[in-house]
Design an enzyme around this catalytic site. Structure first.
Site, PDB file in Angstrom:
ATOM      1  CB  CYS A   1      54.397  19.070 -31.931  1.00 53.97           C
ATOM      2  SG  CYS A   1      55.362  18.830 -33.391  1.00 53.97           S
ATOM      3  CG  LEU A   2      51.724  22.196 -36.926  1.00 53.17           C
ATOM      4  CD1 LEU A   2      52.238  23.192 -37.941  1.00 53.17           C
ATOM      5  CD2 LEU A   2      50.163  22.472 -36.958  1.00 53.17           C
TER       6      LEU A   2
ATOM      7  N   GLY B   1      55.002  28.074 -35.938  1.00 57.84           N
ATOM      8  CA  GLY B   1      56.428  27.861 -36.196  1.00 57.84           C
ATOM      9  C   GLY B   1      56.276  26.414 -36.934  1.00 57.84           C
TER      10      GLY B   1
ATOM     11  CD  GLN C   1      57.285  20.437 -37.570  1.00 58.70           C
ATOM     12  OE1 GLN C   1      57.525  21.790 -37.422  1.00 58.70           O
ATOM     13  NE2 GLN C   1      56.266  20.242 -36.883  1.00 58.70           N
TER      14      GLN C   1
ATOM     15  CG  HIS D   1      58.443  23.442 -30.824  1.00 58.10           C
ATOM     16  ND1 HIS D   1      57.554  22.994 -29.898  1.00 58.10           N
ATOM     17  CD2 HIS D   1      58.331  22.837 -32.025  1.00 58.10           C
ATOM     18  CE1 HIS D   1      56.872  22.074 -30.513  1.00 58.10           C
ATOM     19  NE2 HIS D   1      57.428  22.360 -31.882  1.00 58.10           N
ATOM     20  CD  GLU D   2      59.091  25.335 -35.048  1.00 63.98           C
ATOM     21  OE1 GLU D   2      59.420  24.280 -35.553  1.00 63.98           O
ATOM     22  OE2 GLU D   2      58.131  25.691 -34.350  1.00 63.98           O
TER      23      GLU D   2
ATOM     24  CG  HIS E   1      60.583  20.234 -34.736  1.00 68.86           C
ATOM     25  ND1 HIS E   1      60.226  18.793 -34.644  1.00 68.86           N
ATOM     26  CD2 HIS E   1      59.694  21.038 -34.555  1.00 68.86           C
ATOM     27  CE1 HIS E   1      58.995  18.888 -34.044  1.00 68.86           C
ATOM     28  NE2 HIS E   1      58.591  20.292 -34.203  1.00 68.86           N
TER      29      HIS E   1
HETATM   30  C1  SB7 Z   1      54.040  25.812 -28.611  1.00 73.58           C
HETATM   31  C2  SB7 Z   1      53.743  25.512 -30.128  1.00 73.58           C
HETATM   32  C3  SB7 Z   1      54.821  25.653 -30.999  1.00 73.58           C
HETATM   33  C4  SB7 Z   1      56.174  25.983 -30.396  1.00 73.58           C
HETATM   34  C5  SB7 Z   1      56.010  26.166 -29.146  1.00 73.58           C
HETATM   35  C6  SB7 Z   1      55.174  26.079 -28.293  1.00 73.58           C
HETATM   36  C7  SB7 Z   1      54.685  25.604 -32.696  1.00 73.58           C
HETATM   37  C8  SB7 Z   1      53.822  24.412 -32.813  1.00 73.58           C
HETATM   38  C9  SB7 Z   1      54.070  23.891 -34.281  1.00 73.58           C
HETATM   39  N1  SB7 Z   1      54.892  23.001 -34.381  1.00 73.58           N
HETATM   40  O1  SB7 Z   1      54.972  21.734 -34.365  1.00 73.58           O
HETATM   41  C10 SB7 Z   1      56.407  23.521 -34.937  1.00 73.58           C
HETATM   42  O2  SB7 Z   1      57.101  22.717 -34.716  1.00 73.58           O
HETATM   43 NI    NI Z   2      56.733  20.973 -33.673  1.00 77.03          NI
END
Ligand code: SB7
Ligand code: NI
Length: 181
Positions: free
Chosen positions: A109-110, A60, A65, A152-153, A156
């Site tokens: 998270c990225l 996601g 971001q 999670h998104e 953000h």
């Molecule tokens: C683990 C990873 C994510 C969501 C839920 C559980 C996405 C990771 C990438 N991101 O940072 C997106 O925001």
């Molecule tokens: Ni994230």
């Protein structure tokens, strides 16, 4: 194409801001941004492309971001039978289960270049209202990883990081309302 150089990291205040609603219908530029975000996810999940461009795999991505404080998210999760492929404007959780869930391995998270250990409580099931890439209103009913990813998104978009949800005293305490409790 988007690369890791485009990803905003922890410490940048844009990650703590509440993102702006996108006015419907979306502009050509907003749609193109969302398509680029989706393309990043697909590239990041392709071993060869990810290796070549040094991309961290992601399921996601939220517009803040990449430095854009607008309510836009992409989710791309290939499953055995179907692909959860969502590019959304103004996503909103309109209802959710009482039951919670969490990923055994925690979340990453990225925008976070470190491991943060601990369980992140999430709603087990969510109903999300949003506008798709064509500006059409849609409703999604999600469970499992897609439900976790979309929460999670959406977080953000509200300046919330996954680790804000981790229990400070005991990061691995089983969250309330989880089936195993
Ligand atoms: C683990 C990873 C994510 C969501 C839920 C559980 C996405 C990771 C990438 N991101 O940072 C997106 O925001
Ligand atoms: Ni994230």
């Amino acid at each position: 194409m988007l690369t890791m150089d485009d990803i905003v990291r922890e410490g940048n205040p844009i990650l703590r801001a509440v993102a702006q609603e996108v006015v419907m219908p979306p502009t050509h530029e907003e749609k193109e941004t969302l398509k680029k975000m989706r393309e990043f996810l697909i590239n990041s999940q392709d071993d060869e492309i990810a290796e070549k461009y040094k991309l961290r795999a992601g399921i996601g991505l939220a517009a803040p971001q990449i430095g854009i404080s607008k309510r836009m998210i992409a989710v791309y999760i290939p499953e055995e039978d179907k692909i959860h492929d969502y590019t959304l404007f103004n996503p909103k959780i309109i209802s959710h289960s009482v039951e919670n869930t969490y990923l055994e391995g925690g979340e990453g998270c990225l925008s976070v270049d470190r491991e943060v250990p601990g369980y992140v409580p999430r709603h087990a099931r969510v109903k999300v209202k949003a506008y798709n890439i064509d500006g059409k209103e849609i409703t999604l009913k999600l469970k499992g990883l897609p439900a976790i990813a979309i929460q999670h998104e959406i977080d953000h978009l509200d300046g919330i990081m996954f680790y804000d949800h981790i229990n400070k005293e005991n990061p691995f305490a089983i969250p309330d309302h989880c089936p195993t409790n």
